[in-house]
Scaffold this active site. Structure first.
Site, PDB file in Angstrom:
ATOM      1  N   ASP A 180       1.729   6.080   5.665  1.00  0.00           N
ATOM      2  CA  ASP A 180       0.716   5.183   5.104  1.00  0.00           C
ATOM      3  C   ASP A 180       1.204   4.490   3.829  1.00  0.00           C
ATOM      4  O   ASP A 180       0.454   3.787   3.164  1.00  0.00           O
ATOM      5  CB  ASP A 180      -0.591   5.966   4.853  1.00  0.00           C
ATOM      6  N   GLU A 226      -9.397   4.166   1.919  1.00  0.00           N
ATOM      7  CA  GLU A 226      -8.820   4.326   0.577  1.00  0.00           C
ATOM      8  C   GLU A 226      -7.824   3.225   0.227  1.00  0.00           C
ATOM      9  O   GLU A 226      -7.674   2.859  -0.929  1.00  0.00           O
ATOM     10  CB  GLU A 226      -8.133   5.702   0.472  1.00  0.00           C
ATOM     11  N   ASP A 267      -2.216  10.143   4.039  1.00  0.00           N
ATOM     12  CA  ASP A 267      -3.633   9.806   4.174  1.00  0.00           C
ATOM     13  C   ASP A 267      -4.319  10.795   5.108  1.00  0.00           C
ATOM     14  O   ASP A 267      -4.313  10.630   6.324  1.00  0.00           O
ATOM     15  CB  ASP A 267      -3.788   8.373   4.711  1.00  0.00           C
ATOM     16  N   LYS A 296       0.853  -1.195   0.000  1.00  0.00           N
ATOM     17  CA  LYS A 296       0.000   0.000   0.000  1.00  0.00           C
ATOM     18  C   LYS A 296       0.882   1.235   0.000  1.00  0.00           C
ATOM     19  O   LYS A 296       1.735   1.401   0.869  1.00  0.00           O
ATOM     20  CB  LYS A 296      -0.921   0.006   1.230  1.00  0.00           C
ATOM     21  N   ASP A 342     -11.944   7.595   3.592  1.00  0.00           N
ATOM     22  CA  ASP A 342     -10.795   7.239   4.427  1.00  0.00           C
ATOM     23  C   ASP A 342     -10.490   5.734   4.365  1.00  0.00           C
ATOM     24  O   ASP A 342      -9.448   5.296   4.834  1.00  0.00           O
ATOM     25  CB  ASP A 342     -11.057   7.672   5.875  1.00  0.00           C
ATOM     26  N   ARG A 389      -7.755   0.038   0.722  1.00  0.00           N
ATOM     27  CA  ARG A 389      -8.304  -1.196   0.133  1.00  0.00           C
ATOM     28  C   ARG A 389      -8.673  -1.004  -1.331  1.00  0.00           C
ATOM     29  O   ARG A 389      -8.677  -1.962  -2.098  1.00  0.00           O
ATOM     30  CB  ARG A 389      -9.502  -1.673   0.977  1.00  0.00           C
ATOM     31  N   LYS A 421      -9.702  13.154   8.459  1.00  0.00           N
ATOM     32  CA  LYS A 421      -9.388  12.625   9.782  1.00  0.00           C
ATOM     33  C   LYS A 421      -9.297  13.763  10.792  1.00  0.00           C
ATOM     34  O   LYS A 421      -8.865  14.857  10.444  1.00  0.00           O
ATOM     35  CB  LYS A 421      -8.024  11.919   9.750  1.00  0.00           C
TER      36      LYS A 421
HETATM   37  N1  BES Z   1      -4.235   4.437   6.934  1.00  0.00           N
HETATM   38  C1  BES Z   1      -5.401   4.191   7.694  1.00  0.00           C
HETATM   39  C2  BES Z   1      -5.190   3.117   8.764  1.00  0.00           C
HETATM   40  C3  BES Z   1      -4.254   3.440   9.910  1.00  0.00           C
HETATM   41  C4  BES Z   1      -4.754   3.948  11.100  1.00  0.00           C
HETATM   42  C5  BES Z   1      -2.908   3.166   9.813  1.00  0.00           C
HETATM   43  C6  BES Z   1      -3.881   4.191  12.155  1.00  0.00           C
HETATM   44  C7  BES Z   1      -2.050   3.414  10.884  1.00  0.00           C
HETATM   45  C8  BES Z   1      -2.543   3.926  12.048  1.00  0.00           C
HETATM   46  C9  BES Z   1      -6.542   3.717   6.780  1.00  0.00           C
HETATM   47  O1  BES Z   1      -6.526   4.244   5.492  1.00  0.00           O
HETATM   48  C10 BES Z   1      -7.811   4.171   7.412  1.00  0.00           C
HETATM   49  O2  BES Z   1      -8.028   5.348   7.483  1.00  0.00           O
HETATM   50  N2  BES Z   1      -8.642   3.226   7.829  1.00  0.00           N
HETATM   51  C11 BES Z   1      -9.886   3.538   8.450  1.00  0.00           C
HETATM   52  C12 BES Z   1     -10.960   2.651   7.848  1.00  0.00           C
HETATM   53  C13 BES Z   1     -12.367   3.061   8.174  1.00  0.00           C
HETATM   54  C14 BES Z   1     -12.696   4.397   7.543  1.00  0.00           C
HETATM   55  C15 BES Z   1     -13.310   1.992   7.685  1.00  0.00           C
HETATM   56  C16 BES Z   1      -9.728   3.280   9.938  1.00  0.00           C
HETATM   57  O3  BES Z   1      -9.024   2.352  10.329  1.00  0.00           O
HETATM   58  O4  BES Z   1     -10.299   4.049  10.709  1.00  0.00           O
HETATM   59 ZN    ZN Z   2      -4.702   4.799   4.768  1.00  0.00          ZN
HETATM   60 MN    MN Z   3      -7.543   6.128   5.404  1.00  0.00          MN
END
Ligand code: BES
Ligand code: ZN
Ligand code: MN
Length: 426
Positions: A217, A278, A199, A194, A276, A280, A206
């Site tokens: 990220d 993104e 992000d 990834k 967010d 996947r 966020k």
């Molecule tokens: N890059 C983040 C995941 C992440 C969170 C990595 C904390 C490292 C530390 C990912 O893109 C994300 O934002 N995931 C969301 C998914 C949700 C919107 C379904 C999450 O985990 O909140």
């Molecule tokens: Zn991310």
């Molecule tokens: Mn994200």
């Protein structure tokens, strides 16, 4: 840290002892390690001691450690890391040791891990898809094939998820492909990373606390690129294709929106429930691409969900795979390298939660429960083969406090694991 095989007098001297820790008549005694991981941690302690007493040179009688000497030196090398710009102009420390095995190999492993850490730690306004591509091109010097797919190529090849995620940025998305080809390949392995270089969450922005650290990220892509760099020296008997979809996830007038529907390259439609989620979308593109190019095994690394961090903390990555055989190979590699994994279930019963009324599937929208599993189930929609491994490295990719041989910040998690996994495949 330079490691030199030479008995050296009149420098800070280390010793190993069953019980004692600390100074005794001019020698700094470390507790004799009993396992590989303990040896790595003792190596890291030796570095801390050198730092504390500002010693530029030291000697450790590593031959006393037997086969664990290798791990001690590995710990020394991995612990003595500073971010590229902070290393500049600093006098390098030297540890003299009294054995010579594996030193070149350990040096190469260190180089690869530092390469990953430097990329991942870099500021997000510098390490964008363009700069990442430039760094990738340096792998050509090692005899690897590197290809940079621009947005036009991405459209032709069907990277529609990555293109959507990157739409909000002035810096256009890219796909980095790196290929290693041995003489008589026994099979083909795809490594996917990834590569969201920042992000922000996009229009589902966020909050401040969560946006911090999101320059990492792309840790999955960083780990894959660093692993690829080492393959010409490692000479695995498999063809290895590195696939790194790169994009910035930003809010702007051109951003993709919640409610958008993306038709992916395999014809599946995805409702964007949350911009967010993104990673996947970008990974799905790469998974489809890897399948199309006939990979026998597909492995992806991604800082995919905060839920994985909630579940397993900062030291473990979540391992998902339908294949018991692949799972055991990864757990075995993990055991050797100390990069901890925990196998998580792909719970069929939860698949319904991803159903959408407007498309085949949605990218989020379920409650927060089981978020890391839900993300893995989303990815599973884009792979048909059993031999697929997904590592959610959101926790261990970056740590807040130093942990033995892992400095604060990017750890390079996954590089040594992938190397060990590929070695086991021989
Ligand atoms: N890059 C983040 C995941 C992440 C969170 C990595 C904390 C490292 C530390 C990912 O893109 C994300 O934002 N995931 C969301 C998914 C949700 C919107 C379904 C999450 O985990 O909140
Ligand atoms: Zn991310
Ligand atoms: Mn994200």
């Amino acid at each position: 840290m330079k490691i030199i095989n030479e008995k050296k007098e009149n420098v800070l001297r280390f010793g190993f002892h069953g019980e004692k820790e600390g100074y005794d008549s001019g020698v700094y005694f470390l507790k004799l390690p009993a396992t590989a991981e303990e040896a790595r941690r003792k190596g890291a302690e030796a570095v801390s001691v050198m730092e504390k007493v500002k010693a530029k040179e030291g000697f450790a009688p590593t031959s006393e450690l037997g086969p664990l000497a290798r791990y001690f030196v590995e710990g020394v090398l991995l612990a003595d890391y500073k971010f590229a710009s902070r290393r500049k102009g600093e006098e390098e420390k030297t540890l003299y040791v009294d054995y010579s095995q594996n030193l070149e190999e350990l040096e190469q492993i260190k180089e690869a891990v530092f390469f990953a850490r430097d990329i991942i730690n870099e500021a997000p306004s510098i390490m964008n898809p363009e700069e990442f591509s430039k760094r990738a091109l340096t792998l050509e010097d090692f005899g690897l094939e590197v290809f940079i797919g621009d947005p036009k190529w991405m459209k032709e090849e069907g990277f529609f998820g990555t293109l959507a995620v990157g739409r909000g940025s002035e810096i256009k998305p890219r796909v980095v492909l790196v290929k290693y080809t041995p003489l008589n390949p026994k099979g083909k392995i795809a490594l996917i990373g990834k590569g969201i270089t920042f992000d922000s969450g996009g229009l589902n922005l966020k909050p401040s606390k969560a946006i911090k650290g999101m320059h990492m990220d792309m840790a999955g892509a960083g780990a894959v690129l660093a692993t690829m760099k080492l393959l010409p020296a490692l000479e695995p008997e498999f063809e290895v294709l590195g696939i790194m979809p790169l994009a910035e996830n930003l809010p702007s007038a051109s951003s993709y929106k919640p409610g958008d529907i993306i038709e992916m390259a395999n014809g599946k439609t995805v409702e964007v429930d949350n911009t967010d989620a993104e990673g996947r979308l970008a990974l799905a593109d790469a998974l489809i691409y890897a399948e199309k190019h006939g990979a026998d095994v597909i492995v992806d690394l991604a800082t995919l969900t905060g839920a994985a961090v909630v579940a397993l903390g900062e030291l473990l990555a979540a391992l998902y795979t339908p294949s018991d055989q692949e799972a055991s190979q990864f757990l075995k590699a993990s055991d050797k390298t100390g990069e901890m994994l925990w196998r998580m279930p792909l719970v069929k019963e939860y698949e319904d939660e991803l159903k959408s009324s407007r498309a085949d599937i949605k990218n989020a929208g379920y409650k927060r429960n089981g978020g890391s599993i839900m993300a893995a189930l989303f990815l599973k929609e884009f792979v048909s083969r059993e031999n697929w491994v997904h590592l959610d490295i959101a926790g261990p990719a970056m740590i807040e406090k130093p942990f033995y041989y892992m400095p604060a910040g990017a750890t390079g998690f996954g590089v040594r694991l992938l190397i060990e996994y590929l070695r086991g495949k021989r």
